[in-house]
Enzyme design. Structure first.
Site, PDB file in Angstrom:
ATOM      1  N   CYS B  39     -17.048  -9.097   5.618  1.00  0.00           N
ATOM      2  CA  CYS B  39     -17.467 -10.392   5.086  1.00  0.00           C
ATOM      3  C   CYS B  39     -16.858 -11.554   5.873  1.00  0.00           C
ATOM      4  O   CYS B  39     -17.268 -12.695   5.714  1.00  0.00           O
ATOM      5  CB  CYS B  39     -17.155 -10.520   3.601  1.00  0.00           C
ATOM      6  SG  CYS B  39     -15.437 -10.772   3.247  1.00  0.00           S
ATOM      7  N   ASP B  41     -13.698 -12.794   5.981  1.00  0.00           N
ATOM      8  CA  ASP B  41     -12.556 -13.561   5.466  1.00  0.00           C
ATOM      9  C   ASP B  41     -11.398 -12.622   5.191  1.00  0.00           C
ATOM     10  O   ASP B  41     -11.565 -11.624   4.499  1.00  0.00           O
ATOM     11  CB  ASP B  41     -12.911 -14.252   4.138  1.00  0.00           C
ATOM     12  CG  ASP B  41     -13.875 -15.398   4.333  1.00  0.00           C
ATOM     13  OD1 ASP B  41     -13.703 -16.149   5.301  1.00  0.00           O
ATOM     14  OD2 ASP B  41     -14.788 -15.536   3.507  1.00  0.00           O
ATOM     15  N   CYS B  64     -13.551 -19.015   7.269  1.00  0.00           N
ATOM     16  CA  CYS B  64     -14.255 -20.283   7.474  1.00  0.00           C
ATOM     17  C   CYS B  64     -13.454 -21.449   6.889  1.00  0.00           C
ATOM     18  O   CYS B  64     -12.367 -21.269   6.353  1.00  0.00           O
ATOM     19  CB  CYS B  64     -15.623 -20.210   6.813  1.00  0.00           C
ATOM     20  SG  CYS B  64     -15.528 -19.989   5.033  1.00  0.00           S
ATOM     21  N   CYS B 108     -15.200 -17.612  -1.361  1.00  0.00           N
ATOM     22  CA  CYS B 108     -13.901 -17.896  -0.735  1.00  0.00           C
ATOM     23  C   CYS B 108     -12.844 -18.194  -1.799  1.00  0.00           C
ATOM     24  O   CYS B 108     -11.688 -17.805  -1.671  1.00  0.00           O
ATOM     25  CB  CYS B 108     -14.013 -19.083   0.217  1.00  0.00           C
ATOM     26  SG  CYS B 108     -15.075 -18.755   1.617  1.00  0.00           S
TER      27      CYS B 108
END
Lengths: 387, 140
Positions: B39, B41, B64, B108
């Site tokens: 993914c 992260d 990100c 996130c």
């Protein structure tokens, strides 16, 4: 501070001469090309002139060019049009690195009973022509392989693939959205039956493109309607867009040779600048057999969107294959097809230069990017685990 | 003129540009390691606990803008809180503290919450081990 645009593969600014050519066709010569009075005939004349200009860019006959709403429609029309034309054949060959417009059209057909072969690519993004030769069966109706990849810029050996496909009596389509106007594209030289192009990638307006259909190719129309485009595509013509597209292709023909040389230099300058100044960077795509304007790198330990945001804060516009920049949260299918790890795919950056890119722009990126990478690496948990 | 920064709130961009508490803690009392490369992260969160209070928190994140900002925000939110108070922090409170996140980036904030819980779990298991060894030492 001046904004530095390095995402010409995403879209290009419309050339001022193109805008000027389009303007009369909004309110003055606004007629419907199907109307017989003078307004209509002015518009029709303009559309036909544009058709000649677009045909000239790709070495086609005028009546082999059908205007569409863009590259995506051209790809959809070509693939679905061929697939539906011959009920006896239900197999399509394409590649793992095609644009979504091709891949998703193929998936759509798969759900309706078609068989699709997605050929792999090597680590530089090239198709092996033998794979095409070996996967063609008597059921194959179409080979659809892009001319050059939009993410990594690798240029496919279309000419060779066309000899194989047509030798076996199979039609070949190529998505030339990234190559038309950027490198020489000639339908006879390539030997293709169908070819997609888009105006907004070559300094024309958005919302217009074209599908080249070799004379005699059987194709079911994608848009059914009023018989425009010789019954190939119903819908009142997007006259200003088509005029702009024509003008853009005319300009492209005049400048292409010089631009290839100039952009190749800028590209190579940027690649060497990045590779020399930053450790742990790999160039994605083919080292030489790539579009003159494309730079794609993976920067170890740093995620793509975080680099883009930092570059944007420095007024530099670029692109990434990281999931975080997309709504799907999946990393670029193109980079994964090259055999990159998910981390490497998420760590990619694409810079695409264009008409208005200068040496100073490239110098600025070479100055800013190492700083951005160092800053993000300092907070990367991946770097520590590799120490 | 519209630009990429309008994707994120001013607060997110502030934490992205000037992330708080970046780094690692030597001999942390709890470490959370969450996320996965697929993914895109990966977060590491370190906490120092004194008594029942989180006295320090640091992070390292591959991800990100939203991932970095939520990591930064969660460290800022936990410092000075008791363990129980910290456990009340959810992905929503982190996102709210950042002035909201785009829908596509809410995952996130979930990751930030997971990192915090994982660090606290690690703290608890270390505490148990310690009390066991203490108990063993007493028996001897």
């Amino acid at each position: 501070m001046k904004r530095i645009y390095l995402d010409y593969a995403a879209t290009t600014p419309t050339h001022p001469d193109v805008v000027e050519a389009m303007l009369p066709y909004f309110s003055d010569s606004f007629g419907n090309p199907s109307s017989i009075y003078s307004y209509g005939q002015e518009a029709k004349g303009a559309v036909e002139k544009a058709r000649e200009q677009v045909a000239a860019l790709i070495g086609a006959r005028d009546d082999e060019v059908v205007f569409t709403s863009g590259g995506t429609e051209a790809d959809n029309s070509a693939i679905q049009g061929v697939a539906l034309a011959d009920p006896e054949r239900n197999h399509i060959i394409t590649s793992a690195t095609e644009h979504h417009a091709v891949i998703e059209t193929c998936r759509f057909l798969e759900r309706r009973g078609f068989k699709v072969t997605y050929l792999p690519v090597d680590k530089e993004g090239l198709i092996n022509p033998d794979d095409v030769r070996n996967t063609i069966t008597e059921k194959t109706c179409l080979v659809s392989i892009m001319h050059a990849n939009n993410e990594i810029g690798t240029i496919q050996p279309i000419k060779e693939l066309a000899v194989i496909a047509r030798g076996a009596g199979v039609l070949i389509h190529t998505d030339a959205v990234q190559t038309a106007g950027q490198i020489p594209v000639n339908v006879d030289d390539l030997g293709v039956d169908l070819l997609s192009i888009s105006a907004h990638k070559l300094y024309g307006p958005k919302g217009v493109g074209a599908l080249y259909i070799r004379k005699g190719t059987k194709l079911v129309p994608f848009m059914h309607g009023g018989g425009q485009e010789r019954n190939r595509r119903g819908s009142t013509e997007n006259v200003p867009g088509i005029v702009g597209f024509g003008k853009a292709t005319e300009i492209a023909r005049n400048v292409i040779a010089g631009e290839i040389e100039r952009q190749t230099q800028l590209r190579n300058h940027l690649i060497s600048g990045i590779l020399e100044q930053i450790d742990g960077v790999r160039l994605n795509g083919h080292p030489t057999n790539r579009l003159p304007n494309n730079v794609n790198v993976s920067v170890d330990y740093v995620e793509g969107e975080s680099m883009l945001l930092n570059l944007d804060l420095e007024n530099i516009c670029a692109s990434t294959g990281s999931a975080c920049s997309s709504s799907s949260l999946e990393a670029s299918h193109v980079l994964l097809a090259l055999g990159l790890t998910h981390e490497q795919a998420h760590s990619s950056l694409r810079f695409t230069v264009g008409k208005w890119t200068t040496d100073e722009d490239i110098d600025r990126v070479s100055e800013v990017l190492p700083r951005v990478v160092a800053r993000l690496r300092a907070m990367s948990p991946l770097l520590k685990s590799h120490k | 003129m519209p630009d990429i920064q309008s994707l994120y709130s001013e607060k997110v961009m502030d934490h992205f540009r000037n992330p708080r508490n970046v780094g690692e803690i030597e001999n942390p009392d709890g470490t959370g390691h969450v996320g996965n490369p697929i993914c895109g992260d990966i977060m590491e969160l370190y906490i120092k606990v004194n008594g029942n209070i989180i006295t320090d928190a640091k992070f390292k994140t591959f991800g990100c803008g939203a991932a970095i900002a939520t990591s930064s925000m969660v460290t800022e939110m936990v410092i000075g809180k008791t363990i129980d108070e910290a456990l009340e922090i959810s992905n929503k409170t982190v996102a709210e503290a950042l002035g909201g996140l785009p829908a596509a980036k809410m995952h996130c904030s979930v990751l930030a919450e997971d990192a915090l819980r994982s660090a606290i779990d690690d703290y608890h298991s270390k505490q148990k081990k310690q009390s066991k060894t203490k108990a063993k030492a007493k028996k001897k």
